[in-house]
Design an enzyme around this catalytic site. Structure first.
Site, mmCIF file in Angstrom:
data_model
loop_
_atom_site.group_PDB
_atom_site.id
_atom_site.type_symbol
_atom_site.label_atom_id
_atom_site.label_comp_id
_atom_site.label_asym_id
_atom_site.label_seq_id
_atom_site.Cartn_x
_atom_site.Cartn_y
_atom_site.Cartn_z
ATOM 1 C CG HIS A 160 36.714 35.332 26.887
ATOM 2 N ND1 HIS A 160 36.500 34.383 27.846
ATOM 3 C CD2 HIS A 160 38.022 35.252 26.577
ATOM 4 C CE1 HIS A 160 37.622 33.751 28.109
ATOM 5 N NE2 HIS A 160 38.572 34.282 27.354
ATOM 6 C CE1 TYR B 200 33.294 37.332 35.399
ATOM 7 C CE2 TYR B 200 33.672 38.504 37.455
ATOM 8 C CZ TYR B 200 33.884 38.372 36.100
ATOM 9 O OH TYR B 200 34.672 39.281 35.436
ATOM 10 C CE1 TYR C 274 32.632 40.809 33.337
ATOM 11 C CE2 TYR C 274 33.132 40.350 31.040
ATOM 12 C CZ TYR C 274 33.427 40.208 32.388
ATOM 13 O OH TYR C 274 34.513 39.468 32.778
HETATM 14 C C1 PHB Z 1 41.619 38.904 35.510
HETATM 15 O O1 PHB Z 1 41.738 38.062 34.584
HETATM 16 O O2 PHB Z 1 42.585 39.305 36.149
HETATM 17 C C2 PHB Z 1 40.273 39.396 35.866
HETATM 18 C C3 PHB Z 1 39.206 39.090 35.045
HETATM 19 C C4 PHB Z 1 37.923 39.540 35.383
HETATM 20 C C5 PHB Z 1 37.742 40.289 36.526
HETATM 21 C C6 PHB Z 1 38.823 40.612 37.342
HETATM 22 C C7 PHB Z 1 40.104 40.167 37.009
HETATM 23 O O3 PHB Z 1 36.492 40.694 36.861
#
Ligand code: PHB
Ligand code: FAD
Length: 394
Positions: free
Chosen positions: A75, A204, A388
């Site tokens: 990603h 998100y 991130y």
């Molecule tokens: C997940 O894919 O489980 C996942 C991805 C990003 C996050 C939390 C969980 O911030």
């Protein structure tokens, strides 16, 4: 009572314990891993999914990155969605070319277990650690129960990798340990579904009903989360209600639609921030969730566990090669600097994106204004991107 000796005794076969065992084995250092659960249980436990750039490199450096490189999904951006509009954060462009990868934690764990067993190295499942003693001495002892029998494992060093509810943190003297904690007034309801992800990139979403997240495990499996009450009753969430609520929270002004499919797993996770200091007392060292917890919003838990392994692994290799304890002596301070920065990012993103019942309309407007600022400012997007993809390991 049967007694064995090893250099490093590792309590817990989660990502921290297994990666540490692998790093040590590659350097010719003996370890024994004990794990309370069965192999099937730890290999099927659905948890983290997102690996930072350097965490992927740690897998490769340890010689276990091949399947992750083949099957993991690369990603280069994430979407923040609020007020019905989508804003892409170009992670790779803003972080000097770094990428993240979606690769399930249980896949990481499977790869590490397979490598350890193929090398014939000791990894005992259903071996429940019951006590850690002698940590003020150079011969600490892990007592554990395996197949109805009590065992003792004598070590030079104990690596406490047994998660939040393990025995390692509790073995630290109470007057030494300081605990810092925030419990959030909500949890996440997470599902795994046999449905193609409706977006190639993670979304998100901050909505007046609460936070939600679209993630995935493969081109045919979606992983989705909804903010809920910490004590939410799962029986009140039939599949159709979960999909409807996800659809509401993830909606945008472009007619975004979720792909629905059979839900194969459901669970609720309470959200907390937690740090125990120091990470070392005598010959006992704490790593991963045994020492710190982050709310999952920033996807940092597994990555932090790996970062601890990086610091302790180097320190142990140095000690066995040169006899120097310098790295062991600074382990706690070094690891904690990064831990606190990841704690800060996870707390901040959680506070920014979730619905707080205590918030007034003014505070909700502040969240939206901050999101608007962040997603329209290169500086704002850069600060998200560099945290991130993961801050430097050291
Ligand atoms: C997940 O894919 O489980 C996942 C991805 C990003 C996050 C939390 C969980 O911030
Ligand atoms: P654990 O994985 O908890 O492993 C500890 C092991 O020790 C366990 O196998 C346990 O059975 C064993 N154990 C416990 N007690 C004993 C004992 N007495 N004797 C022997 N063994 C014992 N992190 C991310 O980085 N990215 C994400 O996207 C992400 N998403 C998440 C989503 C959810 C729903 C959850 C719950 C967590 C998520 N996390 C995420 C966090 C991540 O899963 C944890 O931070 C990670 O598992 C920590 O690894 P660990 O090895 O420290 O501990």
């Amino acid at each position: 009572m049967p007694a064995t000796r090893t250099q490093v005794g590792i309590v817990g076969a989660g990502p921290a314990g297994l990666l540490l065992g692998q790093v040590l084995a590659n350097a010719g250092i003996d370890s024994v891993v004990i794990e309370a659960q069965s192999r099937a249980y730890v290999e099927s436990r659905v948890r983290a999914g997102l690996m930072e750039h350097d965490a992927c490199q740690q897998m490769r450096d340890a010689g276990v990155g091949a399947r992750m490189d083949r099957e993991g999904l690369v990603h280069e951006g994430i979407i923040l969605r609020f007020g019905g509009t989508s804003h892409r954060i170009p992670l790779t462009e803003l972080s000097g070319g770094r990428q993240v990868r979606v690769y399930g934690q249980q896949e990481v764990v499977k790869d590490l277990i397979a490598a350890r067993l193929a090398a014939g190295l000791p990894l005992h499942f259903e071996a429940h650690g019951t006590s850690i003693t002698g940590i003020d001495t150079p011969r600490p002892v892990i007592a554990y129960r395996h197949q109805g029998q009590d065992h003792q494992l004598e070590c030079d060093i104990v690596a406490g990798c047994d998660g939040f509810h393990g025995i390692s943190r509790a073995a630290m003297p109470a007057d030494v340990l300081k605990v810092f904690e925030r419990v959030y007034p909500f949890g996440w309801l997470g599902i795994l579904a046999d449905a193609a992800p409706a977006s190639h990139e993670l979304i998100y979403a901050s909505h007046d009903h609460g936070f939600s997240l679209l993630s995935m495990r493969s081109p045919t499996v979606s992983r989705l989360y909804l903010q809920c009450a910490p004590d939410e009753d799962l029986s009140e969430w039939p599949d159709s209600r979960i999909w409807d609520e996800l659809e509401t929270r993830l909606a945008d002004d472009q007619g975004f639609r979720l792909t629905r499919g059979p839900i194969t797993q459901k669970g609720i996770t309470p959200l907390r921030s937690f740090v125990a200091e120091p990470l070392r007392h005598g010959t006992l060292f704490l790593l991963g969730d045994a020492a710190h917890i982050v709310p999952p919003t920033g996807a940092k838990g597994l990555n932090l566990a790996f970062a601890d392994v990086h610091v302790l692994g180097h320190a142990l290799i140095d000690r066995y090669r040169t006899g120097s304890n310098a790295g062991l002596d600074t382990y706690s301070a070094t690891a904690l600097r990064r831990v606190w920065k990841a704690e800060r990012f996870s707390w901040w993103l959680t506070t920014l994106m979730h619905r707080f019942d205590s918030h007034s309309p003014f505070e909700r407007r502040m969240q939206l204004a901050e999101l608007d600022y962040l997603t329209t400012s290169r500086a704002g997007m850069t600060t998200i991107a560099e945290n991130y993809v993961g801050l430097p390991l050291l």
